[in-house]
Design an enzyme around this catalytic site. Structure first.
Site, PDB file in Angstrom:
ATOM      1  N   SER A  25       0.967  -0.942  -0.177  1.00  6.27           N
ATOM      2  CA  SER A  25       0.133   0.220  -0.027  1.00  6.27           C
ATOM      3  C   SER A  25       0.722   1.230   0.087  1.00  6.27           C
ATOM      4  CB  SER A  25      -0.850   0.109   0.644  1.00  6.27           C
ATOM      5  OG  SER A  25      -1.900  -1.329   1.460  1.00  6.27           O
ATOM      6  N   HIS A  56      -3.067   1.087  -4.405  1.00  9.50           N
ATOM      7  CA  HIS A  56      -2.454  -0.383  -5.496  1.00  9.50           C
ATOM      8  C   HIS A  56      -2.352   0.031  -6.754  1.00  9.50           C
ATOM      9  CE1 HIS A  56      -1.575  -3.634  -1.802  1.00  9.50           C
ATOM     10  NE2 HIS A  56      -2.086  -2.288  -1.249  1.00  9.50           N
ATOM     11  N   HIS A  78      -5.300  -9.222  -1.454  1.00  5.54           N
ATOM     12  CA  HIS A  78      -5.634  -9.364  -0.441  1.00  5.54           C
ATOM     13  C   HIS A  78      -6.586 -10.861  -0.358  1.00  5.54           C
ATOM     14  CE1 HIS A  78      -3.706  -5.251  -0.315  1.00  5.54           C
ATOM     15  NE2 HIS A  78      -3.017  -5.683   0.613  1.00  5.54           N
ATOM     16  N   TYR A  80      -8.667 -10.033   2.823  1.00  3.29           N
ATOM     17  CA  TYR A  80      -9.945  -8.990   2.482  1.00  3.29           C
ATOM     18  C   TYR A  80     -10.661  -8.476   1.509  1.00  3.29           C
ATOM     19  CZ  TYR A  80      -7.006  -5.026   2.466  1.00  3.29           C
ATOM     20  OH  TYR A  80      -5.962  -3.891   1.464  1.00  3.29           O
ATOM     21  N   GLU A  81     -10.255  -8.858   0.347  1.00  8.51           N
ATOM     22  CA  GLU A  81     -11.281  -8.282  -0.883  1.00  8.51           C
ATOM     23  C   GLU A  81     -11.942  -9.318  -1.449  1.00  8.51           C
ATOM     24  OE1 GLU A  81      -8.443  -5.462  -3.484  1.00  8.51           O
ATOM     25  OE2 GLU A  81      -6.832  -6.987  -2.368  1.00  8.51           O
ATOM     26  N   ALA A 108       2.652  -2.652   4.246  1.00  5.41           N
ATOM     27  CA  ALA A 108       1.955  -1.353   5.212  1.00  5.41           C
ATOM     28  C   ALA A 108       1.888  -2.033   6.857  1.00  5.41           C
ATOM     29  CB  ALA A 108       1.298  -0.463   4.663  1.00  5.41           C
ATOM     30  N   MET A 206      -2.004  -6.795   6.979  1.00  5.00           N
ATOM     31  CA  MET A 206      -3.251  -7.761   6.500  1.00  5.00           C
ATOM     32  C   MET A 206      -2.714  -8.924   4.766  1.00  5.00           C
ATOM     33  SD  MET A 206      -6.201  -4.983   6.910  1.00  5.00           S
ATOM     34  CE  MET A 206      -6.663  -4.304   7.890  1.00  5.00           C
ATOM     35  N   SER A 207      -1.062  -8.751   5.243  1.00  4.58           N
ATOM     36  CA  SER A 207      -0.603  -9.822   3.680  1.00  4.58           C
ATOM     37  C   SER A 207       0.562  -9.841   4.012  1.00  4.58           C
ATOM     38  CB  SER A 207      -0.014  -8.385   2.555  1.00  4.58           C
ATOM     39  OG  SER A 207       0.477  -7.816   3.137  1.00  4.58           O
ATOM     40  N   ASN A 230       1.376   3.161  10.772  1.00  4.06           N
ATOM     41  CA  ASN A 230       0.617   3.651  12.000  1.00  4.06           C
ATOM     42  C   ASN A 230       1.078   2.874  13.810  1.00  4.06           C
ATOM     43  OD1 ASN A 230      -0.818   1.654  10.668  1.00  4.06           O
ATOM     44  ND2 ASN A 230      -1.830   1.023  12.499  1.00  4.06           N
ATOM     45  N   HIS A 242      -7.185   4.658   7.230  1.00  2.00           N
ATOM     46  CA  HIS A 242      -6.505   4.642   6.087  1.00  2.00           C
ATOM     47  C   HIS A 242      -5.656   5.173   5.492  1.00  2.00           C
ATOM     48  CE1 HIS A 242      -4.918   1.624   3.033  1.00  2.00           C
ATOM     49  NE2 HIS A 242      -5.926   2.144   1.835  1.00  2.00           N
TER      50      HIS A 242
END
Ligand code: HPA
Length: 269
Positions: A25, A56, A78, A80-81, A108, A206-207, A230, A242
Site C-alpha cells: 500500500s 494499489h 488480499h 479481505y478483498e 504497510a 493483512m498481507s 501507524n 487508512h
C-alpha cells in the site's frame, strides 16, 4: 492458469526476471525505477487478480536494475478483498514459473512493539499466520514443492544479514521483528493488539504471509520489509485511518526506493 500467465508475460518482454518484489500500500514508486521496463497491467494477464485496494496500482513491471532483471508487482491481492488463498499467491507462483528465485515482500503494517515509530522500517524475521488459511491446502503439486514445507528459515537469515548491512551503508535505520497477519479488513481492537504483543508479534498487517508460504514452498528465498504506517490500535489515544497509512507510505517512499535499489543486486539466489 499459471503456465498461461507465464506465456503471456514472456510474450510481452524478452527480459527474464531473477528477483521479484511486491510493493505494498502506497509503496509502488520503486517500479518506476526499472530501466528497459515493460509495464503489464494485471488485467492483461489471465488469472491475475486485480487489486481493489486504494493505493494499489495493479501492474507487473519487469525491467533492469543495473545488470539485474527485476519483476516488481505494484499492488497485490488480499484475502479481505474476497480473493481465495490461491489468488493471493498467484503472482508469486507466476514469478516462480518465470524463473524468479528470490522474493522481497514489502507491506504497510501497524507497530505493536512500543520501540517502533511511525515511518520506521522493520525486517521481517518471522511471521505468525492468524489468517486461518494456508495456500498449500488441497492436493500438493509435487512438481512445485513438498507436501510439508519447512518454515524455520521462512525469511532468509542470510538475506536479513545482507539487508542490515546495506541499510547501515545507506544510514537507513531498520530493526527486525515478527509480523502477525490478520484477515482484516477491520483494524484490530486494542485487546487484540495486547494479545498479539503477548504472543510475540512486533508488527501487524493483512498481507505477505500466504505469499511467503507459497514462495517457501517453491524453494525461493524470501525477504520481508514492513513499513510502520501507524502505531497499532490502543497504543496512541487516536483512531486508525487508512489515509494515515497511505500518508506514511509516502513519507518512507524515497527511503524504501533507495534501499531496494541498493539491496536487490546484493541478494544472491
Ligand atoms: N493493522 C493491520 N494492518 C495494517 C495496520 C494495522 O494497524 N496498518 C497498516 N496495515
Amino acid at each position: 492458469m499459471i503456465e498461461e500467465a507465464k506465456g503471456i508475460v514472456e510474450g510481452l518482454t524478452p527480459l527474464r526476471p531473477e528477483v521479484g518484489v511486491v510493493l505494498g500500500s502506497g509503496l509502488g514508486a520503486f517500479a518506476d525505477e526499472l530501466a528497459e521496463r515493460v509495464d503489464i497491467p494485471y488485467v492483461q494477464i489471465p488469472g491475475w487478480p486485480v487489486s481493489t485496494a486504494v493505493g494499489h496500482a495493479g501492474k507487473l513491471a519487469i525491467g533492469k536494475l543495473g545488470e539485474l532483471t527485476v519483476a516488481a508487482m505494484a499492488g497485490r491481492a488480499h484475502l479481505y478483498e474476497g480473493y481465495t488463498p490461491a489468488q493471493v499467491v498467484f503472482g508469486t507462483r507466476v514469478l516462480g514459473a518465470l524463473g524468479v528465485r528470490s522474493m522481497v515482500y514489502t507491506n504497510a503494517a501497524g507497530g505493536i512493539n512500543l520501540r517502533l515509530e511511525r515511518g520506521g522500517l522493520v525486517l521481517i524475521a518471522d511471521h505468525i499466520n492468524l489468517q486461518g488459511v494456508n495456500p498449500l491446502v488441497g492436493p500438493n503439486d509435487d512438481a512445485l514443492g513438498p507436501r510439508f514445507p519447512d518454515m524455520s528459515d521462512a525469511y532468509s537469515h542470510a538475506y536479513r544479514q545482507i539487508a542490515k548491512l546495506v541499510a547501515a551503508e545507506l544510514f537507513i535505520p531498520i530493526t527486525e521483528g515478527v509480523y502477525a497477519a490478520m484477515l482484516g479488513p477491520s483494524y484490530e481492537t486494542p485487546a487484540e493488539i495486547r494479545y498479539l504483543r503477548a504472543i510475540g508479534a512486533d508488527v501487524v498487517g493483512m498481507s505477505t504471509v500466504l505469499e511467503a508460504i507459497a514462495a517457501n514452498h517453491l524453494g525461493m528465498k524470501v525477504l520481508g520489509i514492513s513499513c510502520v504506517t501507524n502505531m497499532a490500535a490502543g497504543i496512541l489515544p487516536q483512531k486508525i485511518h487508512h489515509e494515515e497509512v497511505l500518508e506514511a507510505g509516502v513519507m518512507v517512499r524515497d527511503t524504501l526506493v533507495r534501499f531496494l535499489k541498493a539491496l536487490l543486486p546484493r541478494l544472491e539466489a
